[in-house]
Design a protein around this motif. Structure first.
Motif, PDB file in Angstrom:
ATOM      1  N   UNK A   1      -1.457  -4.018  42.607  1.00 41.28           N
ATOM      2  CA  UNK A   1      -0.713  -4.918  41.737  1.00 41.28           C
ATOM      3  C   UNK A   1      -0.025  -5.951  42.628  1.00 41.28           C
ATOM      4  N   UNK A   2      -0.561  -7.152  42.668  1.00 45.49           N
ATOM      5  CA  UNK A   2      -0.103  -8.182  43.601  1.00 45.49           C
ATOM      6  C   UNK A   2       0.989  -9.078  43.032  1.00 45.49           C
ATOM      7  N   UNK A   3       1.466  -8.776  41.839  1.00 47.47           N
ATOM      8  CA  UNK A   3       2.570  -9.565  41.294  1.00 47.47           C
ATOM      9  C   UNK A   3       3.801  -9.413  42.194  1.00 47.47           C
ATOM     10  N   UNK A   4       4.668 -10.414  42.165  1.00 44.11           N
ATOM     11  CA  UNK A   4       5.802 -10.449  43.095  1.00 44.11           C
ATOM     12  C   UNK A   4       7.124 -10.421  42.334  1.00 44.11           C
ATOM     13  N   UNK A   5       7.927  -9.385  42.594  1.00 38.40           N
ATOM     14  CA  UNK A   5       9.255  -9.280  42.013  1.00 38.40           C
ATOM     15  C   UNK A   5      10.315  -9.720  43.009  1.00 38.40           C
ATOM     16  N   UNK A   6      11.521  -9.971  42.505  1.00 40.13           N
ATOM     17  CA  UNK A   6      12.560 -10.582  43.347  1.00 40.13           C
ATOM     18  C   UNK A   6      13.045  -9.648  44.450  1.00 40.13           C
ATOM     19  N   UNK A   7      13.378  -8.395  44.107  1.00 45.40           N
ATOM     20  CA  UNK A   7      13.977  -7.541  45.139  1.00 45.40           C
ATOM     21  C   UNK A   7      12.940  -7.130  46.179  1.00 45.40           C
ATOM     22  N   UNK A   8      11.692  -7.035  45.772  1.00 42.26           N
ATOM     23  CA  UNK A   8      10.642  -6.700  46.743  1.00 42.26           C
ATOM     24  C   UNK A   8      10.545  -7.769  47.833  1.00 42.26           C
ATOM     25  N   UNK A   9      10.792  -9.033  47.478  1.00 42.60           N
ATOM     26  CA  UNK A   9      10.710 -10.097  48.482  1.00 42.60           C
ATOM     27  C   UNK A   9      11.883  -9.995  49.465  1.00 42.60           C
ATOM     28  N   UNK A  10      13.049  -9.597  48.968  1.00 38.91           N
ATOM     29  CA  UNK A  10      14.190  -9.396  49.866  1.00 38.91           C
ATOM     30  C   UNK A  10      13.898  -8.279  50.861  1.00 38.91           C
ATOM     31  N   UNK A  11      13.327  -7.170  50.373  1.00 36.03           N
ATOM     32  CA  UNK A  11      13.032  -6.057  51.275  1.00 36.03           C
ATOM     33  C   UNK A  11      11.861  -6.368  52.198  1.00 36.03           C
ATOM     34  N   UNK A  12      10.893  -7.142  51.705  1.00 29.62           N
ATOM     35  CA  UNK A  12       9.793  -7.580  52.558  1.00 29.62           C
ATOM     36  C   UNK A  12      10.331  -8.403  53.723  1.00 29.62           C
ATOM     37  N   UNK A  13      11.195  -9.370  53.437  1.00 31.54           N
ATOM     38  CA  UNK A  13      11.765 -10.203  54.495  1.00 31.54           C
ATOM     39  C   UNK A  13      12.602  -9.373  55.454  1.00 31.54           C
ATOM     40  N   UNK A  14      13.366  -8.427  54.918  1.00 30.78           N
ATOM     41  CA  UNK A  14      14.189  -7.535  55.746  1.00 30.78           C
ATOM     42  C   UNK A  14      13.312  -6.712  56.689  1.00 30.78           C
ATOM     43  N   UNK A  15      12.244  -6.134  56.149  1.00 36.84           N
ATOM     44  CA  UNK A  15      11.341  -5.339  56.980  1.00 36.84           C
ATOM     45  C   UNK A  15      10.650  -6.163  58.042  1.00 36.84           C
ATOM     46  N   UNK A  16      10.223  -7.379  57.695  1.00 34.88           N
ATOM     47  CA  UNK A  16       9.580  -8.262  58.671  1.00 34.88           C
ATOM     48  C   UNK A  16      10.547  -8.647  59.781  1.00 34.88           C
TER      49      UNK A  16
ATOM     50  N   UNK B   1       1.019  -0.244  56.979  1.00 34.02           N
ATOM     51  CA  UNK B   1       0.460  -0.001  55.647  1.00 34.02           C
ATOM     52  C   UNK B   1       0.914  -1.082  54.669  1.00 34.02           C
ATOM     53  N   UNK B   2       2.214  -1.395  54.683  1.00 33.99           N
ATOM     54  CA  UNK B   2       2.755  -2.375  53.746  1.00 33.99           C
ATOM     55  C   UNK B   2       2.085  -3.734  53.934  1.00 33.99           C
ATOM     56  N   UNK B   3       1.872  -4.116  55.185  1.00 39.50           N
ATOM     57  CA  UNK B   3       1.247  -5.408  55.464  1.00 39.50           C
ATOM     58  C   UNK B   3      -0.214  -5.423  55.007  1.00 39.50           C
ATOM     59  N   UNK B   4      -0.929  -4.358  55.319  1.00 36.46           N
ATOM     60  CA  UNK B   4      -2.349  -4.320  54.980  1.00 36.46           C
ATOM     61  C   UNK B   4      -2.578  -4.200  53.479  1.00 36.46           C
ATOM     62  N   UNK B   5      -1.700  -3.471  52.801  1.00 44.96           N
ATOM     63  CA  UNK B   5      -1.927  -3.186  51.383  1.00 44.96           C
ATOM     64  C   UNK B   5      -1.285  -4.191  50.449  1.00 44.96           C
ATOM     65  N   UNK B   6      -0.195  -4.817  50.892  1.00 45.53           N
ATOM     66  CA  UNK B   6       0.555  -5.609  49.921  1.00 45.53           C
ATOM     67  C   UNK B   6       1.019  -6.972  50.345  1.00 45.53           C
ATOM     68  N   UNK B   7       0.807  -7.379  51.608  1.00 49.77           N
ATOM     69  CA  UNK B   7       1.341  -8.668  52.030  1.00 49.77           C
ATOM     70  C   UNK B   7       0.389  -9.799  51.676  1.00 49.77           C
ATOM     71  N   UNK B   8       0.951 -10.909  51.208  1.00 51.71           N
ATOM     72  CA  UNK B   8       0.173 -12.097  50.856  1.00 51.71           C
ATOM     73  C   UNK B   8       0.200 -13.056  52.043  1.00 51.71           C
ATOM     74  N   UNK B   9      -0.889 -13.091  52.805  1.00 46.68           N
ATOM     75  CA  UNK B   9      -0.927 -13.935  53.995  1.00 46.68           C
ATOM     76  C   UNK B   9      -1.184 -15.400  53.664  1.00 46.68           C
TER      77      UNK B   9
END
Length: 412
Positions: free
Chosen positions: A326-341, A301-309
């Motif tokens: 809302x496709x804006x990018x915040x700092x902590x979200x990028x840390x958790x995105x990388x962690x999840x990936x 879900x996270x990839x389909x709904x919110x990831x910027x390919x």
């Protein structure tokens, strides 16, 4: 001749790596994790925080501008203090000669001496700079981080005082914060009388995280049972399945834990938290094997709904009634995105996740690592050059968790 030698050396190294990967399948995974960057950023973050945050009484200065100039701090909040205790304890595992464990222990002692309520148990929301109770409410979110900090200090340092304090804290949390529906009250008064209001999944997520850490540190069944209780509630009651098979966990609910249905009503899906849940549920498979399957659905879900390919990273929010993400990018979200990936790629060996891990890491390097002052840029909206970054230093909790996971996976 030199060029020929370099080519020969590269060929030999490639052959050795291939042989190692055949005899050790996990070597392929370890070779894809950029351990040098994860270690370097962990060291840089903790070096700066160690150099600026320590106060003589064991507590921490947390408010700084981007250039590390201290800012007014009229109260010390439980969440921030506990997160820095955790960060220093975790850092000691990989940087054992920097004195971080001593700092973490002093911080944990401060939590127990100043934040702990000697009358009703639990932890105050905040204290004054002198250590007197200020905000005497009890918040589940802050208690989750106090529990995480105590568990990590015990796991790293082995002092049973912190194990006993962590187990006592969990007993008080379990007794006082659970609501009749099975979730957690967001906030209680000093005597643990619940404060009426809406519910959010955020304290549940971090309490689940803390209980997994407590289970790992102590092996105690009480912690395992607590993690299973919270995990099952989230998976069975809060998670919303999608027709194509993915699933998400909404952010806000009414008092009966029904998700707020529309954007206008305050309902949304925090995309950073979906990536965060994906790696926590994967880790939580030690208490229930079903969590790993759920983690894949949430990650999908996270990839389909919110990831910027195109550029990497994830957006801020999706909405339950189909509003534009809302496709804006915040700092902590990028840390958790990388962690999840990272965790998802290790678990599934999917090349598309490794590609996104590398892509998002490059985004973080270019946009968030503060090469001028150190630390990360506090971006509400990337890029910083467009004015979307605050003049503050964000605390290192999300980053330390990310680097800790990467180095642990890389070590096998």
């Amino acid at each position: 001749m030199v060029a020929e030698f370099k080519l020969h050396r590269r060929a030999v190294l490639a052959l050795l790596a291939a042989v190692a990967a055949c005899s050790d399948p996990d070597a392929r995974i370890r070779n894809r994790i950029d351990t040098g960057w994860h270690r370097d950023d962990l060291e840089a973050l903790l070096l700066h925080w160690h150099g600026h945050a320590l106060r003589p009484d064991g507590s921490f200065q947390l408010a700084f501008d981007r250039a590390w100039k201290p800012q007014p701090q009229p109260e010390l909040e439980l969440t921030g203090q506990a997160r820095l205790v955790y960060a220093f304890a975790a850092g000691h595992e990989y940087i054992p000669d920097a004195g971080y464990l001593k700092v973490a222990r002093r911080g944990a002692d401060y939590l127990l001496q100043r934040f702990r309520d000697p009358v009703h148990g639990g932890f105050f929301y905040s204290v004054t700079p002198e250590g007197a109770p200020k905000g005497t409410a009890k918040r589940a979110y802050g208690h989750a981080f106090a529990l995480l900090a105590l568990a990590e200090v015990y796991r790293i340092g082995g002092d049973v005082r912190y194990r006993d304090a962590a187990l006592q804290a969990w007993r008080e949390i379990e007794l006082n914060f659970f609501d009749p529906a099975g979730g957690l009250f967001n906030e209680c008064e000093r005597d643990f009388k619940p404060v009426a209001g809406s519910r959010t999944q955020n304290p549940l997520m971090h309490m689940f995280e803390a209980l997994l850490a407590l289970r790992e540190a102590t092996g105690d069944k009480i912690a395992e049972n607590g993690a299973r209780r919270l995990g099952d509630f989230v998976v069975n009651q809060l998670m919303q399945g999608q027709a194509e098979g993915s699933a998400h966990i909404p952010e806000w609910y009414d008092e009966a834990w029904k998700p707020l249905p529309t954007q206008a009503a305050g309902g949304y899906i925090d995309l950073g938290h979906q990536f965060e849940w994906s790696h926590l549920l994967t880790t939580g498979a030690v208490v229930s094997p079903i969590y790993a399957q759920v983690a894949e659905r949430v990650l999908s879900y996270a990839l389909a709904s919110g990831y910027d390919d195109i550029e990497g990273g994830c957006g801020l929010k999706a909405f339950p009634d189909g509003g534009k993400t809302d496709t804006r990018k915040g700092w902590w979200q990028q840390a958790e995105c990388l962690h999840g990936l990272l965790v998802g790629a290790k678990e599934t060996a999917r090349n598309d996740l490794w590609r996104r891990y590398e892509q998002t890491q490059e985004l973080i390097k270019k946009q968030l690592i503060d090469a001028e002052y150190g630390g990360w840029r506090a971006a509400d909206v990337l890029p910083c050059k467009s004015g979307g970054c605050k003049d503050v230093q964000p605390d290192p909790y999300h980053m330390v968790r990310l680097h800790q996971a990467a180095l642990k996976l890389a070590s096998g």
